[in-house]
Design a protein around this motif. Structure first.
Motif, short mmCIF file in Angstrom:
data_model
loop_
_atom_site.label_atom_id
_atom_site.label_comp_id
_atom_site.label_asym_id
_atom_site.label_seq_id
_atom_site.Cartn_x
_atom_site.Cartn_y
_atom_site.Cartn_z
N CYS A 121 0.32 -11.65 11.47
CA CYS A 121 -0.07 -11.55 9.63
C CYS A 121 0.60 -12.80 9.04
O CYS A 121 -0.10 -13.49 8.44
N GLY A 146 2.28 -5.96 7.88
CA GLY A 146 3.83 -6.21 8.30
C GLY A 146 4.91 -6.46 7.37
O GLY A 146 4.64 -6.34 5.93
N GLU A 206 -7.13 -5.15 5.04
CA GLU A 206 -7.19 -4.06 6.30
C GLU A 206 -8.73 -3.69 5.84
O GLU A 206 -9.13 -2.92 5.02
N ASN A 211 -2.84 2.24 5.97
CA ASN A 211 -1.44 2.43 5.69
C ASN A 211 -1.17 3.04 4.43
O ASN A 211 -0.02 2.91 3.91
#
Ligand SMILES: *Cc1c(COP(=O)(O)O)cnc(C)c1O
Length: 441
Positions: A121, A146, A206, A211
């Motif tokens: 990323c 990340g 995403e 997450n």
């Protein structure tokens, strides 16, 4: 009471490892208690050092889509290890892996391997900035890309669980070019693009955020992101570290029919070894060193063991297709994904039923083999909705399930994962455990 082996190990770990863990969510802080230590995993099951067995819905946080210790992956790694663990010069498996990814994922013309999703990323963002000559990046709250500095703003996963969406140690100057917006909100993106004309390098997302638990893009939302980036000279970056090869062989972009400009991978493509990758349009990827001015590197990138494990995993997922050419063969094409979809549907129906008969408000979100049960009447479409979940109730649920041999992620804000190794019987006992936990309330 006699200390268990896990308790002994954790006490020792605390002396030598910060928090006793090498990644924060593993520490069980969001649910209380202590983590258990595992020394064996097979298929959909884990065994801790005290001999307890669990049905595993964490699947090593996503990579284990074929279950643990899949025989094809294990033998591929053993065979590769016999020839050496790292060469520092190109190896043939890197070419096989690159061809596989390019053939399976619609938007990938060229790809580069990294050692983690974080690196993928971080590098994709740098590349987007290098390509467009612009600095600003749009990300969405609750999305985790990340732990690189500029992306650690209103991130999900551990950052959310611990209530520190912004980490200490990240200078404000490093995140001043990061614009954070709510997911599934068309107007917010339109306004941000308007207010930052010709300054946005890219939108990273995403496609199915996993997450902050799990919520799905509303119909037309990903199409909208594709259109607005294209219209404004910005790049659309799909972070498919979690969804890649999980929601379909070609990831979320195949499932939803949207082709981003750049995309990030990790988790499944390493077959359980440390891996990441980013790829996309060849004209953008060719800006990377040594061809172009955007620097990116890695001593162990394309590591032969990780490549061997990942290739074995991708080939196994695409039985019925010649994975190297993506041409159908006579085999049962798509079978692993059909199996995952069936298991997912069974779990969803069972969990909804269990919650309903117990009279507990639960919103069960699912996309293929990813799921999340929020303790709220819902619906959950973005982070603010997810935050309405009753976290004390989740902690109680988590420990009730664990006591019944079912291991869920130790936080409300993580997606659950199914593997092809889960069986209908596993799902059945999981649903029964959930019904028994909630009935007791
Ligand atoms: C896990 C994850 C990352 C980070 O990958 P690491 O290998 O843990 O660095 C990035 N993006 C998404 C969507 C993830 O789920």
């Amino acid at each position: 009471m006699k200390q268990s082996q896990s308790e002994k190990l954790f006490a020792e770990a605390l002396r030598f490892i910060p928090g006793g863990v090498n990644s924060p969510v593993r520490a069980f802080r969001a649910v209380g208690g202590q983590p258990f230590f595992v020394n064996r995993a097979q298929g959909a099951h884990l065994w801790d050092v005290d001999g307890n067995e669990f049905i595993d819905y964490v699947c090593t946080w996503g990579p284990a889509i074929l279950g643990h210790a899949h025989p094809k992956i294990i033998s591929a790694v053993k065979a590769a290890a016999d020839h050496g663990t790292s060469f520092g010069v190109p190896n043939p498996q890197e070419v096989t892996m690159a061809k596989l990814i390019c053939s399976l994922v619609p938007g990938v013309q060229k790809v580069r391997m990294t050692n983690s999703g974080t690196e993928a990323c971080m590098s994709a963002i740098r590349l987007a900035r290098g390509f467009t000559g612009r600095d600003k990046i749009v990300k969405f709250d609750g999305c985790y890309h990340g732990h690189a500095d500029s992306l650690l703003v209103k991130a999900g996963s551990g950052a959310l669980t611990f209530g520190h969406p912004d980490s200490a140690g990240v200078p404000a100057a490093f995140t001043q070019h990061t614009i954070v917006l709510p997911f599934n909100d068309v107007d917010a993106v339109t306004a941000a693009v308007e207010a930052n004309k010709n300054q946005i390098a890219g939108i990273i997302v995403e496609p199915v955020p996993g997450n902050a638990g799990l919520y799905l893009p509303q119909p037309g939302y990903l199409e909208f992101l594709r259109e607005i980036t294209q219209a404004n000279g910005a790049l659309l970056i799909f972070d498919e570290v979690m969804t890649g090869f999980r929601l379909a062989p070609g990831g979320a972009q195949e499932r939803f029919g949207i082709t981003p400009d750049l995309m990030c991978f990790g988790k499944i493509i390493g077959g359980g070894l440390p891996v990441g990758a980013f790829g996309g349009r060849a004209d953008i990827m060719d800006l990377l060193a040594p061809l172009g001015p955007v620097y990116q590197a890695g001593t162990l990138s394309g590591n032969p063991l990780a490549m061997a494990a990942g290739i074995a995993a991708l080939e196994e997922l695409n039985i019925g297709k010649d994975a190297r050419t993506a041409r159908p063969t006579d085999g049962p094409a798509g079978r692993p994904y059909q199996h995952l979809e069936q298991l997912g549907a069974q779990l969803e129906a069972g969990m909804k039923d269990a919650a309903k008969s117990a009279g507990i408000p639960v919103t069960f979100n699912r996309c293929g083999s990813m799921f999340c049960a929020y303790f709220t009447s819902g619906p959950v479409h973005h982070l603010a909705d997810a935050m309405k979940s009753d976290r004390a109730r989740f902690a109680k649920f988590f420990h009730g399930m664990l006591a019944r041999g079912v291991y869920l992620a130790p936080s409300q804000f993580e997606a659950g994962f199914l593997s092809t190794a889960h069986t209908a019987a596993d799902i059945d006992s999981t649903v029964k455990a959930a019904a028994s936990v909630m009935r007791g309330w």
